[in-house]
Scaffold this motif. Structure first.
Motif, mmCIF file in Angstrom:
data_model
loop_
_atom_site.group_PDB
_atom_site.id
_atom_site.type_symbol
_atom_site.label_atom_id
_atom_site.label_comp_id
_atom_site.label_asym_id
_atom_site.label_seq_id
_atom_site.Cartn_x
_atom_site.Cartn_y
_atom_site.Cartn_z
ATOM 1 N N VAL A 120 68.368 65.984 -58.508
ATOM 2 C CA VAL A 120 67.087 65.966 -57.807
ATOM 3 C C VAL A 120 67.338 66.231 -56.328
ATOM 4 O O VAL A 120 68.079 65.498 -55.679
ATOM 5 C CB VAL A 120 66.352 64.618 -57.968
ATOM 6 C CG1 VAL A 120 65.070 64.593 -57.150
ATOM 7 C CG2 VAL A 120 66.043 64.342 -59.419
ATOM 8 N N THR A 121 66.714 67.293 -55.829
ATOM 9 C CA THR A 121 66.809 67.620 -54.411
ATOM 10 C C THR A 121 65.400 67.773 -53.857
ATOM 11 O O THR A 121 64.632 68.615 -54.334
ATOM 12 C CB THR A 121 67.579 68.944 -54.206
ATOM 13 O OG1 THR A 121 68.874 68.820 -54.796
ATOM 14 C CG2 THR A 121 67.727 69.264 -52.733
ATOM 15 N N VAL A 122 65.055 66.956 -52.869
ATOM 16 C CA VAL A 122 63.747 67.073 -52.227
ATOM 17 C C VAL A 122 63.815 68.233 -51.238
ATOM 18 O O VAL A 122 64.667 68.257 -50.349
ATOM 19 C CB VAL A 122 63.333 65.760 -51.539
ATOM 20 C CG1 VAL A 122 62.060 65.964 -50.727
ATOM 21 C CG2 VAL A 122 63.130 64.659 -52.579
ATOM 22 N N SER A 126 72.042 61.658 -53.010
ATOM 23 C CA SER A 126 70.935 62.072 -53.862
ATOM 24 C C SER A 126 71.264 61.761 -55.312
ATOM 25 O O SER A 126 72.408 61.879 -55.717
ATOM 26 C CB SER A 126 70.720 63.580 -53.734
ATOM 27 O OG SER A 126 70.486 63.938 -52.418
ATOM 28 N N ALA A 140 64.457 70.104 -59.596
ATOM 29 C CA ALA A 140 65.070 69.305 -60.660
ATOM 30 C C ALA A 140 64.993 70.088 -61.959
ATOM 31 O O ALA A 140 64.033 70.836 -62.184
ATOM 32 C CB ALA A 140 64.364 67.959 -60.811
ATOM 33 N N GLU A 161 64.565 60.906 -52.620
ATOM 34 C CA GLU A 161 65.521 61.160 -53.698
ATOM 35 C C GLU A 161 66.033 59.851 -54.294
ATOM 36 O O GLU A 161 66.170 59.722 -55.516
ATOM 37 C CB GLU A 161 66.688 62.003 -53.171
ATOM 38 C CG GLU A 161 66.287 63.440 -52.884
ATOM 39 C CD GLU A 161 67.324 64.209 -52.076
ATOM 40 O OE1 GLU A 161 68.345 63.617 -51.659
ATOM 41 O OE2 GLU A 161 67.103 65.416 -51.846
ATOM 42 N N THR A 191 63.736 62.768 -46.853
ATOM 43 C CA THR A 191 64.142 63.395 -48.113
ATOM 44 C C THR A 191 65.130 62.536 -48.891
ATOM 45 O O THR A 191 65.015 62.412 -50.108
ATOM 46 C CB THR A 191 64.740 64.793 -47.877
ATOM 47 O OG1 THR A 191 65.854 64.680 -46.990
ATOM 48 C CG2 THR A 191 63.713 65.742 -47.293
ATOM 49 N N HIS A 192 66.076 61.915 -48.192
ATOM 50 C CA HIS A 192 67.072 61.080 -48.883
ATOM 51 C C HIS A 192 66.430 59.835 -49.500
ATOM 52 O O HIS A 192 66.807 59.416 -50.597
ATOM 53 C CB HIS A 192 68.190 60.672 -47.924
ATOM 54 C CG HIS A 192 68.978 61.837 -47.412
ATOM 55 N ND1 HIS A 192 69.796 62.589 -48.209
ATOM 56 C CD2 HIS A 192 69.035 62.381 -46.177
ATOM 57 C CE1 HIS A 192 70.346 63.551 -47.489
ATOM 58 N NE2 HIS A 192 69.901 63.448 -46.252
ATOM 59 N N LEU A 198 60.166 69.288 -54.863
ATOM 60 C CA LEU A 198 61.545 68.971 -55.213
ATOM 61 C C LEU A 198 62.064 69.975 -56.222
ATOM 62 O O LEU A 198 61.296 70.682 -56.872
ATOM 63 C CB LEU A 198 61.668 67.536 -55.747
ATOM 64 C CG LEU A 198 60.963 67.148 -57.051
ATOM 65 C CD1 LEU A 198 61.796 67.509 -58.271
ATOM 66 C CD2 LEU A 198 60.695 65.664 -57.055
#
Length: 149
Positions: A36-38, A32, A103, A73, A69-70, A101
């Motif tokens: 930032v994490t979805v 990621s 952030a 990101e 998700t990856h 997400l």
């Protein structure tokens, strides 16, 4: 059919066979981008503009497009915040993926358009991002005319 109506449909039809090849090149195990994490991501949603006349090829291309998700990101990590008017450098497709997400210490709702742009919303804050780098190609259906390296 006038050329202005025909060309976008032609682009969808020509890119449909390539979509599967592009999707297989995307590495879902990539790291990621920092910060930032979805949290949640939905399936692609096809919504043609009123009166534009949807096509089966457009709908099929949209339903075949997906990001995990990856991948989302990674797309955000390659994207840059757009200056005012910068959205005009990108195409728009009636196909998008929505989600949430984390952030900058807060939660954002996002929408990724299949033509390489995204919108983030948190309270009254709205950010427009775009990815014209060639590394974004596996994550979208339609890239700008001249991708930046």
């Amino acid at each position: 059919m006038p050329a202005s109506t025909f060309l976008p449909h032609l682009a969808w039809v020509l890119m449909l066979p390539m979509l599967g090849a592009c999707q297989s090149q995307v590495r879902s195990g990539s790291a990621s981008p920092a910060g930032v994490t979805v949290l949640e991501i939905a399936q692609a949603d096809y919504q043609p503009a009123d009166g534009s006349g949807s096509s089966d090829a457009e709908a099929a291309a949209c339903s075949a497009w997906s990001l995990d998700t990856h991948q989302a990101e990674a797309f955000f990590g390659l994207s840059e915040q757009l200056p005012e008017g910068g959205l005009h450098d990108f195409y728009w497709l009636p196909c998008s993926i929505k989600g949430r997400l984390q952030a900058e210490g807060r939660e954002w709702a996002f929408e990724i358009n299949a033509a390489g742009t995204s919108t983030w919303r948190s309270s009254d804050d709205v950010r427009l991002l775009g990815c014209s780098r060639s590394a974004c190609e596996p994550f979208v259906i339609l890239m700008p005319q001249q991708p930046v390296e």
